[in-house]
Design a protein around this motif. Structure first.
Motif, PDB file in Angstrom:
ATOM      1  N   GLY A 119       0.783  -1.234   0.000  1.00 50.78           N
ATOM      2  CA  GLY A 119       0.000   0.000   0.000  1.00 50.78           C
ATOM      3  C   GLY A 119       0.810   1.276   0.000  1.00 50.78           C
ATOM      4  N   PHE A 120       2.112   1.189  -0.200  1.00 51.21           N
ATOM      5  CA  PHE A 120       2.927   2.400  -0.256  1.00 51.21           C
ATOM      6  C   PHE A 120       2.869   2.989  -1.661  1.00 51.21           C
ATOM      7  CE2 PHE A 120       4.398   0.234   3.440  1.00 51.21           C
ATOM      8  CZ  PHE A 120       4.849   1.213   4.308  1.00 51.21           C
ATOM      9  N   GLU A 121       2.901   4.302  -1.755  1.00 50.43           N
ATOM     10  CA  GLU A 121       2.826   4.963  -3.055  1.00 50.43           C
ATOM     11  C   GLU A 121       4.072   5.807  -3.288  1.00 50.43           C
ATOM     12  OE1 GLU A 121       0.233   8.898  -1.756  1.00 50.43           O
ATOM     13  OE2 GLU A 121      -0.785   7.206  -2.695  1.00 50.43           O
ATOM     14  N   PRO A 122       4.426   6.048  -4.566  1.00 51.16           N
ATOM     15  CA  PRO A 122       5.680   6.758  -4.844  1.00 51.16           C
ATOM     16  C   PRO A 122       5.569   8.259  -4.617  1.00 51.16           C
ATOM     17  CG  PRO A 122       4.552   6.251  -6.896  1.00 51.16           C
ATOM     18  CD  PRO A 122       3.753   5.606  -5.809  1.00 51.16           C
ATOM     19  N   VAL A 123       6.689   8.855  -4.232  1.00 48.39           N
ATOM     20  CA  VAL A 123       6.835  10.310  -4.197  1.00 48.39           C
ATOM     21  C   VAL A 123       8.264  10.614  -4.586  1.00 48.39           C
ATOM     22  CG1 VAL A 123       7.545  10.512  -1.765  1.00 48.39           C
ATOM     23  CG2 VAL A 123       6.347  12.403  -2.862  1.00 48.39           C
ATOM     24  N   GLU A 124       8.469  11.767  -5.185  1.00 52.76           N
ATOM     25  CA  GLU A 124       9.802  12.140  -5.649  1.00 52.76           C
ATOM     26  C   GLU A 124      10.131  13.529  -5.137  1.00 52.76           C
ATOM     27  OE1 GLU A 124      11.252  12.912 -10.013  1.00 52.76           O
ATOM     28  OE2 GLU A 124      11.081  10.743  -9.710  1.00 52.76           O
ATOM     29  N   THR A 125      11.289  13.670  -4.501  1.00 51.64           N
ATOM     30  CA  THR A 125      11.752  14.977  -4.041  1.00 51.64           C
ATOM     31  C   THR A 125      13.035  15.330  -4.777  1.00 51.64           C
ATOM     32  OG1 THR A 125      13.006  13.988  -2.219  1.00 51.64           O
ATOM     33  CG2 THR A 125      10.739  14.647  -1.747  1.00 51.64           C
ATOM     34  N   PRO A 126      13.380  16.636  -4.859  1.00 51.51           N
ATOM     35  CA  PRO A 126      14.587  17.036  -5.601  1.00 51.51           C
ATOM     36  C   PRO A 126      15.862  16.515  -4.956  1.00 51.51           C
ATOM     37  CG  PRO A 126      13.141  18.924  -5.185  1.00 51.51           C
ATOM     38  CD  PRO A 126      12.633  17.802  -4.347  1.00 51.51           C
ATOM     39  N   ALA A 127      16.931  16.520  -5.738  1.00 51.48           N
ATOM     40  CA  ALA A 127      18.234  16.089  -5.228  1.00 51.48           C
ATOM     41  C   ALA A 127      18.851  17.142  -4.322  1.00 51.48           C
ATOM     42  CB  ALA A 127      19.180  15.791  -6.386  1.00 51.48           C
ATOM     43  N   MET A 128      18.327  18.385  -4.357  1.00 49.50           N
ATOM     44  CA  MET A 128      18.856  19.467  -3.526  1.00 49.50           C
ATOM     45  C   MET A 128      17.797  19.974  -2.555  1.00 49.50           C
ATOM     46  SD  MET A 128      21.121  21.696  -6.254  1.00 49.50           S
ATOM     47  CE  MET A 128      19.851  21.704  -7.526  1.00 49.50           C
ATOM     48  N   GLU A 129      18.249  20.354  -1.373  1.00 47.50           N
ATOM     49  CA  GLU A 129      17.375  20.924  -0.346  1.00 47.50           C
ATOM     50  C   GLU A 129      18.117  22.071   0.325  1.00 47.50           C
ATOM     51  OE1 GLU A 129      14.291  19.956   0.652  1.00 47.50           O
ATOM     52  OE2 GLU A 129      14.048  18.086  -0.478  1.00 47.50           O
ATOM     53  N   TYR A 130      17.349  22.957   0.993  1.00 44.19           N
ATOM     54  CA  TYR A 130      18.016  23.923   1.858  1.00 44.19           C
ATOM     55  C   TYR A 130      18.777  23.152   2.928  1.00 44.19           C
ATOM     56  CZ  TYR A 130      15.645  27.951  -0.185  1.00 44.19           C
ATOM     57  OH  TYR A 130      15.228  28.935  -1.047  1.00 44.19           O
ATOM     58  N   ARG A 160       3.265  19.957   3.994  1.00 43.33           N
ATOM     59  CA  ARG A 160       1.881  19.591   3.660  1.00 43.33           C
ATOM     60  C   ARG A 160       1.082  19.099   4.860  1.00 43.33           C
ATOM     61  NH1 ARG A 160       5.438  19.019  -0.106  1.00 43.33           N
ATOM     62  NH2 ARG A 160       4.951  19.371  -2.314  1.00 43.33           N
ATOM     63  N   TYR A 161       1.716  18.989   5.985  1.00 45.37           N
ATOM     64  CA  TYR A 161       1.067  18.417   7.173  1.00 45.37           C
ATOM     65  C   TYR A 161      -0.174  19.230   7.538  1.00 45.37           C
ATOM     66  CZ  TYR A 161       1.009  15.669  11.494  1.00 45.37           C
ATOM     67  OH  TYR A 161       0.683  14.785  12.503  1.00 45.37           O
ATOM     68  N   GLY A 162      -1.289  18.533   7.764  1.00 46.24           N
ATOM     69  CA  GLY A 162      -2.524  19.203   8.144  1.00 46.24           C
ATOM     70  C   GLY A 162      -3.305  19.787   6.980  1.00 46.24           C
ATOM     71  N   THR A 163      -2.864  19.510   5.731  1.00 43.61           N
ATOM     72  CA  THR A 163      -3.575  19.998   4.548  1.00 43.61           C
ATOM     73  C   THR A 163      -4.209  18.828   3.804  1.00 43.61           C
ATOM     74  OG1 THR A 163      -1.734  19.770   2.972  1.00 43.61           O
ATOM     75  CG2 THR A 163      -1.781  21.762   4.350  1.00 43.61           C
ATOM     76  N   ASP A 164      -5.033  19.165   2.810  1.00 46.07           N
ATOM     77  CA  ASP A 164      -5.670  18.119   1.995  1.00 46.07           C
ATOM     78  C   ASP A 164      -4.662  17.404   1.104  1.00 46.07           C
ATOM     79  OD1 ASP A 164      -8.104  18.767   3.091  1.00 46.07           O
ATOM     80  OD2 ASP A 164      -8.684  20.115   1.450  1.00 46.07           O
ATOM     81  N   GLY A 165      -3.458  17.958   1.005  1.00 40.92           N
ATOM     82  CA  GLY A 165      -2.444  17.351   0.148  1.00 40.92           C
ATOM     83  C   GLY A 165      -1.718  16.187   0.786  1.00 40.92           C
ATOM     84  N   LEU A 166      -2.081  15.833   2.020  1.00 41.97           N
ATOM     85  CA  LEU A 166      -1.397  14.737   2.698  1.00 41.97           C
ATOM     86  C   LEU A 166      -2.412  13.934   3.513  1.00 41.97           C
ATOM     87  CD1 LEU A 166       1.730  13.970   3.032  1.00 41.97           C
ATOM     88  CD2 LEU A 166       1.443  14.792   5.360  1.00 41.97           C
ATOM     89  N   VAL A 167      -2.550  12.662   3.189  1.00 43.97           N
ATOM     90  CA  VAL A 167      -3.455  11.767   3.918  1.00 43.97           C
ATOM     91  C   VAL A 167      -2.654  11.034   4.978  1.00 43.97           C
ATOM     92  CG1 VAL A 167      -5.029   9.803   3.731  1.00 43.97           C
ATOM     93  CG2 VAL A 167      -4.907  11.477   1.868  1.00 43.97           C
ATOM     94  N   LEU A 168      -3.050  11.158   6.226  1.00 44.54           N
ATOM     95  CA  LEU A 168      -2.354  10.509   7.334  1.00 44.54           C
ATOM     96  C   LEU A 168      -3.089   9.254   7.789  1.00 44.54           C
ATOM     97  CD1 LEU A 168      -1.373  13.622   9.476  1.00 44.54           C
ATOM     98  CD2 LEU A 168       0.124  12.263   7.998  1.00 44.54           C
ATOM     99  N   PRO A 169      -2.382   8.200   8.195  1.00 41.34           N
ATOM    100  CA  PRO A 169      -0.930   8.037   8.073  1.00 41.34           C
ATOM    101  C   PRO A 169      -0.487   8.045   6.607  1.00 41.34           C
ATOM    102  CG  PRO A 169      -1.840   6.393   9.571  1.00 41.34           C
ATOM    103  CD  PRO A 169      -2.993   7.021   8.861  1.00 41.34           C
ATOM    104  N   TYR A 170       0.639   8.698   6.367  1.00 43.84           N
ATOM    105  CA  TYR A 170       1.151   8.847   5.013  1.00 43.84           C
ATOM    106  C   TYR A 170       2.186   7.765   4.740  1.00 43.84           C
ATOM    107  CZ  TYR A 170       3.512  10.887   0.978  1.00 43.84           C
ATOM    108  OH  TYR A 170       4.058  11.080  -0.271  1.00 43.84           O
ATOM    109  N   ARG A 171       1.919   6.965   3.701  1.00 48.22           N
ATOM    110  CA  ARG A 171       2.782   5.815   3.365  1.00 48.22           C
ATOM    111  C   ARG A 171       3.366   6.060   1.981  1.00 48.22           C
ATOM    112  NH1 ARG A 171       0.859   1.236   6.224  1.00 48.22           N
ATOM    113  NH2 ARG A 171       0.931  -0.187   4.454  1.00 48.22           N
ATOM    114  N   SER A 172       4.692   6.179   1.904  1.00 49.70           N
ATOM    115  CA  SER A 172       5.316   6.483   0.620  1.00 49.70           C
ATOM    116  C   SER A 172       6.628   5.723   0.457  1.00 49.70           C
ATOM    117  CB  SER A 172       5.597   7.988   0.499  1.00 49.70           C
ATOM    118  OG  SER A 172       6.667   8.367   1.347  1.00 49.70           O
TER     119      SER A 172
END
Length: 533
Positions: free
Chosen positions: A72-83, A129-141
């Motif tokens: 039940g895990f779904e993919p997510v992709e983040t950039p190679a760079m972060e602050y 995204r925590y607490g928004t409609d863009g993230l369903v908790l528990p979030y499995r990725s």
């Protein structure tokens, strides 16, 4: 008088030239040097990868992905760079990122770094995204990608390597940890690693904290000794209990006796304190025995008892799901991420033997691990956010699977090559290529110099092509073409004694009508079980 006509210098007359010879020599001396060729070289700690290695990685990654998605895990992709501050890689007394990360300062003077793992970027992603409609908790990725370490490279230690992670954010129950452990075990078996050739070892950071509390190593003043004790515990899978006892006590000589080899300073525990540590952390085959020993010695430690309770619940959950101690094992000697994990920790160890740089037999060791990190996302929220996850070292696991023969490292078959017999008929040959591609067959037109047919066949052979297509003017007039089966031809060549016999028999080469091109190529591919992708 200016240089030129009418100038009567003897040196000029003698030369028969408009310009003085010494001027000519000076100009010749000023001739620009030939530019130096740039040397092609790869930075240390990096590697180029050929098609066979890439294909093996792709095959392995797809098997891992299938297991993660089954859970039940779904993919997510983040950039190679972060602050950089999002990665947590600043030292408190420095104004630039510390060692371990590759960083640069942006035009707004903020530091940006290449990610060194896939977990810290996930924490930033969830925090936004925590607490928004863009993230369903528990979030499995799950995430797969390269990470970068600014460390001194060495054998098996790269500055860029691939990881494959899966995490559950927003669930504090040990059931989330148990599920990660079961998924790790299923992943190993999906990759062809037989039961009994791997084990998922589980411990709890709270149990280790309880151990340190039980021997009186609390407080900032004992920080160094606590680390020495934990490092000693971590050696229980490599050294005997007696050797680890030396590390818990005054120290250990690696030459086997005092004065021989290098000396590792110990934690200076008393014999009684060392006995407590070894009694709790000694690996046991029965998880109930491990739990009972921990409960006995950690009875007065609240944090230790909490860790024991979580381990017991994980053990019951995995056992109820059919995962025995041969797959998932409670092991209080597992030490991971001392400043990172807050609860259960797990490690996947391969039990197969390999050889070290001196040729001595050693276990292959860990190919993945993880644990509960309830503090990482909390940095962005100012409130507790439970999270647990697991990371596979793809490159290291690929090396193990290659050693086991579970990955096909043979060169992949290249495309069918359509040769150019008559350069005025390139359009006809390109049409053949198009018809093969339309049928889902990898194909290419030979784009080198078509003057020599032998060179075209050599090219196809080096490309590992299964067959080539040949059509001269005579075949065109008859509406036919030649198909040369290079795989069968290689087999036949080994049995042919002379070049004359080769020319007379022309093994594995046959004619067919132009309309049968696709069907006949498919027959060749099927005969040799040629598959791509």
């Amino acid at each position: 008088m200016p240089f030129g006509r009418g100038w009567s210098s003897r040196r000029g007359e003698a030369s028969g030239c408009r310009f003085a010879p010494w001027l000519v020599n000076a100009r010749m001396a000023e001739k620009p040097k030939k530019p130096q060729k740039l040397k092609a070289r790869l930075p240390r700690g990096l590697e180029d990868r050929d098609p066979a290695a890439i294909r093996a990685t792709r095959e392995m990654v797809e098997k891992i992905r299938a297991v993660y998605e089954l859970y039940g895990f779904e993919p997510v992709e983040t950039p190679a760079m972060e602050y950089t501050d999002a990665l947590g890689k600043f030292l408190p007394d420095q104004d630039r990122p510390n060692e371990g990360v590759f960083s640069f300062q942006d035009d707004d003077e903020q530091w940006i770094s290449l990610r060194y793992d896939l977990t810290a970027p996930l924490a930033r992603y969830v925090g936004e995204r925590y607490g928004t409609d863009g993230l369903v908790l528990p979030y499995r990725s799950y995430r797969v990608g390269y990470v970068f370490r600014n460390e001194k490279p060495g054998p098996g230690r790269f500055r860029q390597f691939m990881q494959f992670d899966a995490d559950t954010v927003g669930s504090a129950t040990p059931a989330a940890d148990a599920e990660i452990c079961m998924m790790a075990a299923d992943t190993m078996e999906a990759l062809g690693i037989a039961r009994g050739s791997y084990v998922v070892k589980v411990n709890n950071r709270k149990v280790l904290d309880g151990v340190l509390e039980a021997i009186g190593l609390g407080g900032d003043e004992n920080a160094g000794r606590r680390l020495t004790v934990l490092r000693a515990i971590d050696k229980l899978d490599k050294f005997s209990a007696d050797e680890v006892r030396k590390l818990l006590g005054p120290g250990r000589w690696d030459g086997g006796e005092e004065g021989k080899g290098d000396f590792t300073k110990g934690a200076n525990l008393s014999e009684a304190e060392a006995n407590v540590v070894l009694a709790i952390t000694r690996p046991r085959d029965d998880w109930k025995e491990a739990i009972a020993a921990a409960e006995t010695y950690l009875a007065k430690s609240e944090v230790g008892q909490a860790g024991v309770s979580e381990l017991e619940e994980i053990a019951k959950l995995v056992t109820a799901s059919g995962y025995g101690a041969d797959r998932i094992k409670i092991d209080p000697s597992v030490v991971r991420g001392l400043e990172y994990y807050t609860g259960p920790v797990y490690e996947v160890e391969l039990l197969l033997e390999t050889k070290d740089e001196k040729g001595r037999p050693v276990r292959f060791g860990s190919v993945g691990g993880g644990g509960r990190y309830d503090g990482l996302v909390s940095r962005f929220r100012g409130e507790p956010v439970p999270a647990t996850g697991f990371s596979i070292g793809v490159s290291r696991l690929q090396a193990a699977l290659t050693l086991l023969g579970k990955l096909d490292t043979r060169p992949e078959f290249g495309p069918v090559v359509v040769t150019v017999f008559d350069r005025d008929r390139v359009a006809d040959y390109q049409k053949m290529v198009a018809s093969l591609r339309t049928a889902g067959i990898r194909a290419e037109l030979y784009l080198g110099n078509p003057k020599n047919m032998g060179n075209q066949l050599k090219y196809a052979d080096r490309r590992n092509s299964p067959c080539v297509i040949i059509q001269g003017s005579d075949e065109k007039a008859r509406g036919e073409l030649q198909i040369k089966d290079l795989i069968e031809g290689a087999k036949a060549a080994a049995a042919i004694a002379s070049n004359q016999e080769w020319r007379e028999t022309r093994p594995a080469q046959f004619s067919c009508s132009e309309s049968d091109l696709v069907a006949k190529v498919r027959e060749v591919l099927a005969r040799h079980d040629v598959k791509w992708g």
